[in-house]
Scaffold this active site. Sequence first.
Site, PDB file in Angstrom:
ATOM      1  N   CYS A 127     -23.922 108.946 -62.508  1.00  0.00           N
ATOM      2  CA  CYS A 127     -22.858 107.946 -62.615  1.00  0.00           C
ATOM      3  C   CYS A 127     -22.879 107.192 -63.941  1.00  0.00           C
ATOM      4  O   CYS A 127     -21.858 106.628 -64.357  1.00  0.00           O
ATOM      5  CB  CYS A 127     -22.948 106.957 -61.463  1.00  0.00           C
ATOM      6  SG  CYS A 127     -22.965 107.738 -59.836  1.00  0.00           S
ATOM      7  N   HIS A 164     -19.345 100.413 -62.702  1.00  0.00           N
ATOM      8  CA  HIS A 164     -19.305 101.649 -61.925  1.00  0.00           C
ATOM      9  C   HIS A 164     -18.750 101.350 -60.537  1.00  0.00           C
ATOM     10  O   HIS A 164     -19.145 100.383 -59.887  1.00  0.00           O
ATOM     11  CB  HIS A 164     -20.712 102.235 -61.827  1.00  0.00           C
ATOM     12  CG  HIS A 164     -20.833 103.362 -60.863  1.00  0.00           C
ATOM     13  ND1 HIS A 164     -19.917 104.385 -60.791  1.00  0.00           N
ATOM     14  CD2 HIS A 164     -21.769 103.627 -59.902  1.00  0.00           C
ATOM     15  CE1 HIS A 164     -20.289 105.240 -59.846  1.00  0.00           C
ATOM     16  NE2 HIS A 164     -21.399 104.801 -59.298  1.00  0.00           N
ATOM     17  N   ASN A 191     -16.025 106.669 -55.092  1.00  0.00           N
ATOM     18  CA  ASN A 191     -17.040 106.805 -56.144  1.00  0.00           C
ATOM     19  C   ASN A 191     -16.915 108.187 -56.761  1.00  0.00           C
ATOM     20  O   ASN A 191     -17.181 109.196 -56.116  1.00  0.00           O
ATOM     21  CB  ASN A 191     -18.429 106.605 -55.527  1.00  0.00           C
ATOM     22  CG  ASN A 191     -19.556 106.719 -56.538  1.00  0.00           C
ATOM     23  OD1 ASN A 191     -19.376 107.204 -57.643  1.00  0.00           O
ATOM     24  ND2 ASN A 191     -20.733 106.282 -56.145  1.00  0.00           N
TER      25      ASN A 191
END
Length: 339
Positions: A128, A264, A295
Amino acid sequence: MSSMVTLSPGLGTTPGGYHSRISGIGGYRPERVVPNSEIVERIDSSDEWIRQRSGIEARHRAAPEETVVDMAEQAARAAIAHAGLEVDQVDAVLVATVTHPYQTPAAAPELAHRLGLTCMAIDLSAACAGYCYGIGLASDMVRSGSAQNVLVLGVEKLSDFTDYDDRTIAFIFGDGAGAAVVSRSETPGISPTVWGSDGEQKAVIAQDESWMEVRANPDLQFPSIKMQGQSVFRWAVWTIAKKAQETLDAAGLTVADVDVFVPHQANMRIIDSLAKTLGLPDSVVIADDIRTTANTSAASVPLAMSKLVESGQIRSGDVVLQIAFGAGLAYAGQVVIAP
């Protein structure tokens, strides 16, 4: 929001011959939208439980035949166009991904070929945090003079690596691609990157089986991603807020200078906690793309930023604090001036 703040030479910059900035940004979301209602039955859950736990309402899912490179190309062309450049002005391609299904060759050379390029092209594996790693590396390349325009991608097809019977993970991930062009600039537009890792916690977010174990045991299923949610939550809230503050310090700025916060998109509760811990003013626009995109790992930050640009919530010249974290455990963040 203010467009008056810039990163002045000597203030929040490291030695280098040139300055860098993000000149363009673009995103791509697959056509298919998957609401929570399509997921809950297999994991004995509910739409309300998922929303309360994560803030996620829906996610985009790539078509079976749609690849990481397919999605990356869409986002790349959008970012290059937004930058006002021709494709042949791109000097390097950095692709952040952990879901390209080939150990080798990397996705980046294939993407470069599709764009008609033969430039330096490599993949980055920082989960990520990969896109923010890419922005830091691209900025360093531009500032050193080794490139004038670097294309940075964050792209994931997490649907290929998700166990939809796993209650802890089935609702979390989505597919998509985000891209930025980092270009030479007359004034600083990207701060020094604050980045690092904590490999001691590598098991907290990880592929459940290695490829060697799969090869050795034909009874094993295709690997999927597993996550210890509470451990990640505690680590992110405790560690990333401090790293976000360090990012502002490295840029020579305070929370009062920030117009937009793009963390994020892992969990809405984490995002809210980070904003509160940092003491961000109410005037700061906070990305909440997780609600409809979920996500998307390395694609998370550029997708969220591109959405804010498209909606007019980010204006050219705005001060954007971006930071990402994920498997590794890895993290990276910087302050950028919006294109």
